[in-house]
Design an enzyme around this catalytic site. Sequence first.
Site, PDB file in Angstrom:
ATOM      1  CD1 TRP A   1      66.102   3.525   6.623  1.00 54.69           C
ATOM      2  CD2 TRP A   1      65.428   5.654   6.733  1.00 54.69           C
ATOM      3  NE1 TRP A   1      65.502   3.719   7.846  1.00 54.69           N
ATOM      4  CE2 TRP A   1      65.073   5.017   7.936  1.00 54.69           C
ATOM      5  CE3 TRP A   1      65.114   6.997   6.583  1.00 54.69           C
ATOM      6  CZ2 TRP A   1      64.423   5.675   8.973  1.00 54.69           C
ATOM      7  CZ3 TRP A   1      64.460   7.648   7.610  1.00 54.69           C
ATOM      8  CH2 TRP A   1      64.129   6.988   8.778  1.00 54.69           C
ATOM      9  CG  HIS A   2      62.862   8.788   4.373  1.00 56.31           C
ATOM     10  ND1 HIS A   2      64.165   9.169   4.226  1.00 56.31           N
ATOM     11  CD2 HIS A   2      62.397   9.423   5.473  1.00 56.31           C
ATOM     12  CE1 HIS A   2      64.473  10.022   5.201  1.00 56.31           C
ATOM     13  NE2 HIS A   2      63.426  10.186   5.970  1.00 56.31           N
ATOM     14  N   GLY A   3      61.536   4.886   2.170  1.00 51.54           N
ATOM     15  CA  GLY A   3      60.473   4.043   1.622  1.00 51.54           C
ATOM     16  C   GLY A   3      60.923   3.368   0.345  1.00 51.54           C
TER      17      GLY A   3
ATOM     18  CE1 TYR B   1      59.788  11.620   8.690  1.00 47.63           C
ATOM     19  CE2 TYR B   1      61.590  10.119   9.122  1.00 47.63           C
ATOM     20  CZ  TYR B   1      61.084  11.200   8.459  1.00 47.63           C
ATOM     21  OH  TYR B   1      61.869  11.872   7.541  1.00 47.63           O
TER      22      TYR B   1
ATOM     23  CG  PHE C   1      59.567   6.521   6.930  1.00 46.07           C
ATOM     24  CD1 PHE C   1      59.043   6.093   5.720  1.00 46.07           C
ATOM     25  CD2 PHE C   1      59.334   7.819   7.326  1.00 46.07           C
ATOM     26  CE1 PHE C   1      58.313   6.954   4.930  1.00 46.07           C
ATOM     27  CE2 PHE C   1      58.613   8.695   6.534  1.00 46.07           C
ATOM     28  CZ  PHE C   1      58.097   8.258   5.339  1.00 46.07           C
TER      29      PHE C   1
END
Lengths: 478, 109
Positions: free
Chosen positions: A325-327, A475, A478
């Site tokens: 999900w973060h990248g 963030y 993201f």
Amino acid sequence: MLFPTIEFALFLMLVLPLTWLLNQKNEIKKILLVAASYVFYSFWSVPFLLLLFLSSLSNYAFGLIIGRGSGTKRGSIWVGVAVCCNLLPLCFFKYYDFAAAQIRALAGLAGSDVDFGSTGIAVPVAISFLTFHGISYVVDVHRGKVQASRSLVDLLLYISFFPHLVAGPIVRASEFLGQLAKPSDPRNIDLGGSTLLILGGLFKKVVVASHLSILFVDPVFTNPKAYGSVDLILAVYAYAIVIYCDFSAYTDIAIGVADLLGYKFPRNFDQPYIALSLQDFWRRWHITLSSWLRDYLYIPLGGGRAGRWLTYRNLILTMILGGLWHGAGLQFILWGALHGFGLAAERLLRESTAESGRFRRFLRGETGQTLRWLIVFNFVCVTWVFFRSADANGAVDYLATIARRVGDGTPLTVSPLVLVLMMAGFLTQLLPLSVYAAADGRFRKLSIAGKVGFSTATIWAVTMLAPSGMAPFIYFQF
Amino acid sequence: MPYLQTVVEPSIALSPGEIMPDLQDKAAARSEFGSAGRAVAAVWATCLLLALAFPQAIASWLDDFEPNPVVAVAQNCTSRLMAVSETLGIATFSGAARELGKSVVRKPE
């Protein structure tokens, strides 16, 4: 629009009094806040306002449909459709290019030429947080935790409310929609608490995170081969400070601003680097994301009820998906996997040792606790290398360079200022909560003029020390 | 005795809200307005004091915009603010403090 800017100060100076002037006309106030949130988002992208609106509209419709068939098989099918519809834009904008590149590389290994092209579109700001809010709403309606909203305005505001829109905290529908039902009670404004959160957030972002990044972390991570092992190790610790100060600053300011507007947000950080276990770390770091992953991923996968090995699998899978999900990159998958395996190992150790045995008694003692803290903190810092590096190879190279450079006599480049900033960052973690409580108590006792004077002096000092130009919060990507 | 009973038994007595409903509502409304007003006043006062303390930031922010009538009015107001701040010696002090701040956090060559 970034929080620590003149644009945002002007925006807040306008929105705050209008919100309270319209407080007794609750419906109009909510329309004003939706409009303000759309203006806030338009500073990032005007075309993607349509995505924001369509996401809210579709979730509103799904909520009503799911609410009618809540708990039935038909409701389950609709919630599945709603979750897929929420994930579709995220997958397209964030993962299409990554998946296409991986398939191309695999096909290349097999000697064939496959090309799915590229979207050529930058990932829309806030798309992940938009998805989180949408999914949590439809699932909670299905689970009966929240009633489907009959008001489109309420849902538009829930999804787009500007303090949390871009980088969280992730606010659950059950926590927020109830607050929209009636006018806010201004007596609930915690002026002292929210002012301190905003001031602390500005200090953490503008002074600590920005300068540590510019002066030390960015140069070292961009070209690690030019530095010695001590610098490389210090840069890892410095990045741990940077990411905490950057991200917690955003959510602190968001919580403070929402409070001034009459809405309560959940806490998102609780001194994560003093954690004594990885489980404890995830209860303190990005709390709203950890609890989201637990409630909407880990538990639906079976959680801890499915037997020992399936529980470990669920932990690892949840963290890998959390990493992804973060990248869209192998480095994020590895970061998530490391945390997943770490959590599983911790659980295995806990389950295979007796609660009152010698080993557990040792871990509960002072030496054991110090050892646990050292292991957990350093493990978290090492995993941040994957998070910070441009790709997985970069992270492995970075760690390998540390090992290769031990004792090679490369001169130290870290400056005293960097060390002072790191110290300031660590202090935010290590100071006992009683110190914060005492400061909070003193600030609350100040008169309104005293509060204004202190706030002005603090922001002035932060401005004097600010770098030229403000980098976006980490963030945001993201 | 019935009179005395009314005096000693609070349940029989009327609540202040029943006796003076208007006054109670007005007091509550004043208290509500006061809390929100304090928050708004704090934000506005802080921003205005900051503008007075470091008007150079606003001036350079406005310089980034394409010239238009709104920007021209804002620049005019800012130059007046700057004059007031300089008269008080605040802008000069802030300018010096900013230079010092830049030198403290300057990236070493």
